[in-house]
Design a protein around this motif. Structure first.
Motif, PDB file in Angstrom:
ATOM      1  N   UNK A  12      26.532  14.134 -42.121  1.00 13.58           N
ATOM      2  CA  UNK A  12      26.091  12.799 -42.519  1.00 13.58           C
ATOM      3  C   UNK A  12      25.577  11.997 -41.332  1.00 13.58           C
ATOM      4  N   UNK A  13      26.306  12.003 -40.236  1.00  8.59           N
ATOM      5  CA  UNK A  13      25.907  11.194 -39.087  1.00  8.59           C
ATOM      6  C   UNK A  13      24.583  11.677 -38.496  1.00  8.59           C
ATOM      7  N   UNK A  14      24.313  12.982 -38.583  1.00 12.59           N
ATOM      8  CA  UNK A  14      23.049  13.499 -38.067  1.00 12.59           C
ATOM      9  C   UNK A  14      21.879  13.056 -38.940  1.00 12.59           C
ATOM     10  N   UNK A  15      22.093  13.021 -40.246  1.00 12.41           N
ATOM     11  CA  UNK A  15      21.037  12.575 -41.156  1.00 12.41           C
ATOM     12  C   UNK A  15      20.698  11.111 -40.904  1.00 12.41           C
ATOM     13  N   UNK A  16      21.723  10.282 -40.776  1.00 11.29           N
ATOM     14  CA  UNK A  16      21.498   8.854 -40.536  1.00 11.29           C
ATOM     15  C   UNK A  16      20.828   8.635 -39.188  1.00 11.29           C
ATOM     16  N   UNK A  17      21.267   9.377 -38.180  1.00  9.82           N
ATOM     17  CA  UNK A  17      20.666   9.238 -36.852  1.00  9.82           C
ATOM     18  C   UNK A  17      19.199   9.654 -36.866  1.00  9.82           C
ATOM     19  N   UNK A  18      18.861  10.705 -37.613  1.00  6.32           N
ATOM     20  CA  UNK A  18      17.485  11.200 -37.645  1.00  6.32           C
ATOM     21  C   UNK A  18      16.528  10.175 -38.232  1.00  6.32           C
ATOM     22  N   UNK A  19      16.983   9.433 -39.238  1.00 10.86           N
ATOM     23  CA  UNK A  19      16.124   8.409 -39.838  1.00 10.86           C
ATOM     24  C   UNK A  19      16.152   7.128 -39.013  1.00 10.86           C
ATOM     25  N   UNK A  20      17.323   6.745 -38.548  1.00  9.61           N
ATOM     26  CA  UNK A  20      17.446   5.496 -37.782  1.00  9.61           C
ATOM     27  C   UNK A  20      16.598   5.505 -36.522  1.00  9.61           C
ATOM     28  N   UNK A  21      16.456   6.671 -35.914  1.00 12.55           N
ATOM     29  CA  UNK A  21      15.730   6.764 -34.648  1.00 12.55           C
ATOM     30  C   UNK A  21      14.222   6.773 -34.817  1.00 12.55           C
ATOM     31  N   UNK A  22      13.749   6.903 -36.057  1.00 16.78           N
ATOM     32  CA  UNK A  22      12.308   7.053 -36.299  1.00 16.78           C
ATOM     33  C   UNK A  22      11.881   6.100 -37.407  1.00 16.78           C
ATOM     34  N   UNK A  23      11.112   5.072 -37.098  1.00 20.16           N
ATOM     35  CA  UNK A  23      10.711   4.105 -38.131  1.00 20.16           C
ATOM     36  C   UNK A  23       9.849   4.713 -39.224  1.00 20.16           C
ATOM     37  N   UNK A  24       9.288   5.892 -38.973  1.00 18.90           N
ATOM     38  CA  UNK A  24       8.448   6.546 -39.975  1.00 18.90           C
ATOM     39  C   UNK A  24       9.156   7.702 -40.665  1.00 18.90           C
ATOM     40  N   UNK A  25      10.481   7.763 -40.557  1.00 22.69           N
ATOM     41  CA  UNK A  25      11.256   8.820 -41.213  1.00 22.69           C
ATOM     42  C   UNK A  25      11.812   8.309 -42.537  1.00 22.69           C
ATOM     43  N   UNK A  26      11.980   9.224 -43.483  1.00 24.01           N
ATOM     44  CA  UNK A  26      12.543   8.894 -44.797  1.00 24.01           C
ATOM     45  C   UNK A  26      13.552   9.954 -45.206  1.00 24.01           C
ATOM     46  N   UNK A  27      14.585   9.535 -45.928  1.00 19.85           N
ATOM     47  CA  UNK A  27      15.474  10.473 -46.589  1.00 19.85           C
ATOM     48  C   UNK A  27      14.773  11.044 -47.820  1.00 19.85           C
ATOM     49  N   UNK A  28      15.088  12.297 -48.163  1.00 16.93           N
ATOM     50  CA  UNK A  28      14.596  12.874 -49.406  1.00 16.93           C
ATOM     51  C   UNK A  28      15.696  13.731 -50.020  1.00 16.93           C
ATOM     52  N   UNK A  29      15.787  13.674 -51.346  1.00 14.13           N
ATOM     53  CA  UNK A  29      16.736  14.525 -52.078  1.00 14.13           C
ATOM     54  C   UNK A  29      15.948  15.264 -53.153  1.00 14.13           C
ATOM     55  N   UNK A  30      16.013  14.790 -54.414  1.00 10.56           N
ATOM     56  CA  UNK A  30      15.247  15.449 -55.470  1.00 10.56           C
ATOM     57  C   UNK A  30      13.749  15.295 -55.312  1.00 10.56           C
ATOM     58  N   UNK A  31      13.321  14.161 -54.744  1.00 13.77           N
ATOM     59  CA  UNK A  31      11.909  13.938 -54.469  1.00 13.77           C
ATOM     60  C   UNK A  31      11.063  13.613 -55.682  1.00 13.77           C
ATOM     61  N   UNK A  32      11.679  13.307 -56.830  1.00 16.73           N
ATOM     62  CA  UNK A  32      10.900  13.123 -58.053  1.00 16.73           C
ATOM     63  C   UNK A  32      10.007  11.888 -58.024  1.00 16.73           C
TER      64      UNK A  32
END
Length: 330
Positions: A12-32
């Motif tokens: 979890x902490x790696x996912x949050x860090x990956x998005x927090x560090x990049x203003x152009x990053x997004x989380x994705x799950x189902x992607x619908x």
């Protein structure tokens, strides 16, 4: 669709860090929804952080509430024993949404974040404040049949689009809380505060900050296990968004209403709760006359646009019908 980087963290902490560090990053799950937005050029993340490997799928009973993990699929939630027994209104709302195929992919967290289906938002030919702030709102003078009749708090609202989710209408009625985590820690957001009215930032649908990830939805134990109904009125029976929808939950004893919950979709920029109507229902007899009066009063602040005046009639009629169905009045 532009080229993007793809990562799939397992912590979890790696996912949050990956998005927090990049203003152009997004989380994705189902992607619908997100993939559609990317295909149309309405979202162009430099990085997609796939969260489907995180342990956020559990549906469980806790002390005083039910917790639904953000990665629980809509289809799984709708048929889960706890949901059917304790919060059937949520199951009804989920089954009214999208199609079976989409419900098998869409997650609870993604459902909370889905964007409007306003046609002007999706078509770059037209100005849209939600797509590009300060560009204008084509729906004001355009075809606005599906647009908002509530929540327009000034003469020239910046956005007239409506929120598309069925699930969120039920969650609004059920006093849900959204549990999120970001770079500064966890916070709990009441469902009524999670989505925004357009105001001066129509491009922002929720109060989430960049890097905050939805972990779960928590629904308190409430006495709404039987006398509930979700009514959705739409142009076709499947895979259509609501013209108006109503979530009703009643606690009835000795033919009188002890407590009530009422929310609507298809009428505002966010799921719309009616606390005054709920209070007006309390201690009243189960009666069509009572329901009709409350339904009419709930819509007293509604304002029609050129093409959606029919909602001024449809909405109170839908409230009346949903109340009658929940209460077993045929």
């Amino acid at each position: 669709m532009k080229t993007f980087q793809y990562v799939r963290p397992t912590r979890l902490k790696d996912a949050i860090a990956a998005v927090s560090a990049d203003p152009d990053a997004r989380f994705i799950a189902g992607g619908t929804n997100l993939i559609d937005l990317m295909k149309r050029g309405l979202a162009a993340p430099e990085k997609l952080v796939d969260i489907t490997g995180l342990p956020l799928k559990k549906i469980e009973q806790k002390d005083g509430f039910i917790r639904i993990g953000a990665l629980a699929l809509n289809s799984e939630v709708a048929k889960h024993r706890l949901i059917l027994e304790k919060i059937p209104l949520l199951a009804q709302a989920l089954n009214a949404g999208a199609s079976g195929q989409l419900r098998n992919m869409a997650t609870v967290g993604g459902n909370l974040l889905q964007r409007t289906r306003c046609p002007y938002f999706y078509d770059p030919v037209f100005p849209c404040n939600k797509r590009q702030p300060s560009s204008g709102c084509a729906a004001r003078e355009g075809i606005n049949r599906t647009h908002a009749i509530l929540g327009q708090n000034d003469a020239n609202p910046s956005c007239l689009a409506v929120h598309p989710s069925d699930m969120c209408v039920a969650l609004a009625a059920l006093d849900a809380t959204i549990l999120v985590m970001g770079p500064t820690g966890e916070r709990r957001i009441p469902m009524g505060d999670f989505h925004r009215l357009p105001g001066d930032r129509p491009d922002r649908d929720t109060i989430l900050e960049h890097g905050e990830l939805i972990l779960a939805v928590e629904i308190p134990d409430l006495p709404f296990t039987q006398t509930v109904h979700y009514l959705k009125i739409r142009d076709r029976a499947s895979y259509a968004f609501a013209l108006v929808s109503v979530a009703v939950a009643l606690e009835v004893a000795d033919h009188r209403i002890k407590t009530a919950r009422l929310a609507m979709g298809g009428v505002a920029h966010k799921p719309w709760r009616f606390p005054e109507a709920e209070k007006a229902l309390e201690n009243q007899p189960v009666s069509e006359d009572v329901f009709r009066q409350v339904a009419g009063g709930a819509m007293r602040d509604a304002k029609a646009l050129e093409h959606n005046a029919f909602k001024l009639t449809m909405a109170p009629n839908a409230i009346l019908q949903a109340l009658k169905t929940a209460a077993g009045i045929l």
